[in-house]
Motif scaffolding. Structure first.
Motif, mmCIF file in Angstrom:
data_model
loop_
_atom_site.group_PDB
_atom_site.id
_atom_site.type_symbol
_atom_site.label_atom_id
_atom_site.label_comp_id
_atom_site.label_asym_id
_atom_site.label_seq_id
_atom_site.Cartn_x
_atom_site.Cartn_y
_atom_site.Cartn_z
ATOM 1 N N MET A 1 136.061 6.369 110.747
ATOM 2 C CA MET A 1 134.607 5.919 110.415
ATOM 3 C C MET A 1 134.079 7.037 109.737
ATOM 4 N N ALA A 2 134.346 8.312 109.833
ATOM 5 C CA ALA A 2 133.874 9.442 109.243
ATOM 6 C C ALA A 2 134.230 9.323 107.672
ATOM 7 N N ALA A 3 135.525 8.879 107.524
ATOM 8 C CA ALA A 3 136.245 8.885 106.135
ATOM 9 C C ALA A 3 135.595 7.675 105.410
ATOM 10 N N TYR A 4 135.329 6.801 105.992
ATOM 11 C CA TYR A 4 134.806 5.554 105.301
ATOM 12 C C TYR A 4 133.249 5.865 105.004
ATOM 13 N N VAL A 5 132.514 6.707 105.893
ATOM 14 C CA VAL A 5 131.168 7.067 105.600
ATOM 15 C C VAL A 5 131.170 7.945 104.504
ATOM 16 N N ARG A 6 132.067 9.127 104.492
ATOM 17 C CA ARG A 6 131.993 9.907 103.410
ATOM 18 C C ARG A 6 132.468 9.332 102.037
ATOM 19 N N CYS A 7 133.291 8.148 102.162
ATOM 20 C CA CYS A 7 133.586 7.468 100.827
ATOM 21 C C CYS A 7 132.388 7.021 100.324
ATOM 22 N N VAL A 8 131.559 6.173 101.022
ATOM 23 C CA VAL A 8 130.531 5.247 100.374
ATOM 24 C C VAL A 8 129.313 6.532 100.089
#
Length: 163
Positions: free
Chosen positions: A78-85
């Motif tokens: 989830m943190a990786a997706y947040v960092r992505c967006v």
């Protein structure tokens, strides 16, 4: 030309094209058709075709089968997706697609979203607000700094929070 279009469409669009072909042969090419009648029929077909194309303007369903519960249940993922967006980290292909559509989805009320995408977004928003408020605030700061969409969609946000 009509036969070639069949190859590019499927489902309801193919049905529409087949029905249009019958309609065209039956009315437009009939010898008794008047010029006024032919024009009105052509206009009707053009309008119907435009409506069908407008309906087909949805985001890709390619990632609709993603297991949203598994993503929000995995803090690292989830943190990786947040960092992505937030443009602070690398993106997976689905993360890039999500990031590319966020602004448009906010502006259009997710009118191009599939049912699965709308349901997934509700889950993710609920999770972010309840479990990761810092990430939610960071996303709001990036995509809604003036809180225009928070006010515009406050009823939907409240219903998400009630789930």
């Amino acid at each position: 030309m009509i036969l070639c279009l069949d190859m590019a469409f499927s489902g309801p669009y193919l049905h529409f094209l087949l029905a249009s072909r019958i309609f065209i042969f039956k009315f437009i090419f009939a010898q008794a058709a008047s010029p006024f009648r032919m024009k009105s029929i052509l206009i009707t077909i053009a309008v119907l075709f435009t409506l069908v194309l407008a309906e087909s303007e949805k985001y890709t369903e390619k990632y609709d089968s993603l297991d949203i519960d598994a993503i929000i249940g995995n803090k690292r993922l989830m943190a990786a997706y947040v960092r992505c967006v937030l443009e602070k980290g690398k993106c997976t292909p689905e993360g890039r697609l999500l990031k590319a559509h966020i602004t448009d989805a906010l502006q259009t009320g997710c009118s191009k979203c599939t049912i699965a995408q709308k349901g997934g977004m509700r889950k993710v928003i609920h999770h972010l607000i309840k479990e990761e408020p810092e990430a939610w605030e960071a996303l709001l700061d990036k995509y809604d700094p003036k809180k225009v969409y928070v006010h515009k969609y406050h009823h939907q946000l409240n219903s998400v929070l009630e789930e």
